[in-house]
Motif scaffolding. Structure first.
Motif, short mmCIF file in Angstrom:
data_model
loop_
_atom_site.label_atom_id
_atom_site.label_comp_id
_atom_site.label_asym_id
_atom_site.label_seq_id
_atom_site.Cartn_x
_atom_site.Cartn_y
_atom_site.Cartn_z
N UNK A 75 6.51 -4.23 5.81
CA UNK A 75 5.63 -3.12 5.48
C UNK A 75 6.31 -2.17 4.49
N UNK A 76 5.48 -1.37 3.81
CA UNK A 76 5.95 -0.33 2.90
C UNK A 76 4.95 0.81 2.94
N UNK A 77 5.44 2.06 2.91
CA UNK A 77 4.58 3.24 2.99
C UNK A 77 5.04 4.30 2.01
N UNK A 78 4.07 5.05 1.49
CA UNK A 78 4.33 6.25 0.71
C UNK A 78 3.44 7.34 1.26
N UNK A 79 4.03 8.48 1.64
CA UNK A 79 3.24 9.52 2.29
C UNK A 79 3.77 10.90 1.93
N UNK A 80 2.90 11.90 2.10
CA UNK A 80 3.29 13.29 1.93
C UNK A 80 3.14 13.98 3.28
N UNK A 81 4.05 14.89 3.61
CA UNK A 81 4.01 15.59 4.90
C UNK A 81 4.01 17.09 4.67
N UNK A 82 3.65 17.81 5.73
CA UNK A 82 3.45 19.26 5.66
C UNK A 82 3.85 19.86 7.00
#
Length: 314
Positions: A75-82
């Motif tokens: 798997x591979x993920x790209x995400x933004x968090x806050x």
């Protein structure tokens, strides 16, 4: 003695949507979108400062999962968090005046694999987060002792590896006797540092050990009992200050757990911790430069101890 008093209000709003789209028989695209809104308000009553912070952010996420076979995936993920500041951060628990802080946000990329083959099961991931305005705990000496407060850093980087491995030992021989023996390993590598900070350069972030290793050998019986020996090893303790002048000593801890499910309603357990009765520091409050402040930061760890208890379902 008169102390600060205030009415505090926290509001949170969150909208989240996710879409799972099969690209082929074994490859899927996972996408998501989060819209976050927060409001923190401090209404002063005595010796304090009114304040309100409102923040919002849109956080996308996209990932790909490749099922190599029924027991293995990549798997591979790209995400933004806050992460907005809590009221305790904005007021230092009521010790200091209301101080507006920016929310912490980050872009994170992650790649990894998980699966099982024969007696082995694994979970492995590597990641890198580029963090803006990270909320860090600093401290300063006060008239009545050490005062901890939160402030925004500039850019920081969190990167590392998380690995887990389960190894089922002598599975065929033990299965005939109604037993199951599993040797578990968990390793975490934390490379957290400032990104060319004006004050701390590329120093390591305080409070986070670079290496953590946990292992456990667990024997279970189909009759409901289990026995597990565990070991936790911190080969090098984390720094307690962002100037990287003082760090916690390394330590290792042995423990023993046992339990018995007597029936569906009654379970009994016992846990022995720190079998070698090692003296160690389990936690520390972070600060800017301990060599200058010489603050009281350390919390001693649990000594040799035995706990027991039971669960009863009526």
């Amino acid at each position: 003695a008169l102390t600060n008093r205030s009415d505090q209000l926290a509001r949170n709003g969150l909208v989240y949507a996710q879409l799972d789209l099969p690209l082929s028989e074994r490859v899927s695209l996972i996408s998501g979108l989060q819209v976050a809104y927060t409001e923190r308000e401090n209404d002063a009553r005595l010796n304090d400062v009114d304040g309100r912070v409102r923040e919002s952010q849109v956080n996308p996420r996209v990932g790909v999962v490749w099922r190599v076979n029924d027991d293995w995936q990549v798997f591979a993920n790209l995400s933004r968090s806050f992460e907005p500041a809590a009221l305790v951060d904005l007021t230092s628990g009521g010790v200091l005046d209301f101080t507006p802080l920016r929310p912490q946000s980050a872009w994170t990329v992650e790649v990894g694999t998980r699966g099982q083959r024969g007696p082995l099961a694994w979970d492995l991931a590597a990641y890198r987060s580029e963090v803006s305005d990270e909320l860090l705990d600093f401290g300063l000496p006060g008239a009545f002792g050490f005062i901890s407060f939160t402030d925004n850093a500039d850019d920081t980087i969190h990167q590392g590896v998380e690995a887990g491995l389960d190894w089922q030992l002598a599975d065929r021989a033990l299965e005939k006797r109604g037993l199951d023996l599993v040797w578990r390993h968990v390793y975490t590598y934390n490379d957290f540092n400032f990104d060319d900070d004006a004050t701390f350069g590329s120093n390591r972030l305080a409070g986070v050990p670079e290496h953590i290793y946990l292992t456990q050998l667990e024997l279970r019986s189909q009759r409901g009992w289990f026995l597990a020996l565990n070991w936790r090893w911190i080969p090098e303790g984390p720094f307690v200050d962002f100037a990287n002048t003082t760090n916690i000593p390394d330590y290792s801890l042995f423990g023993l757990n046992a339990g018995w499910d007597i029936n569906e309603k009654f379970q009994f357990f016992v846990s022995a911790e720190n079998l070698a009765d090692e003296s160690y520091i389990s936690n520390a409050t972070t600060t800017a430069n301990q060599s200058l402040e010489t603050s009281t930061l350390f919390t001693p760890g649990q000594g040799q101890a035995v706990f027991s208890g039971f669960t009863l379902r009526l």
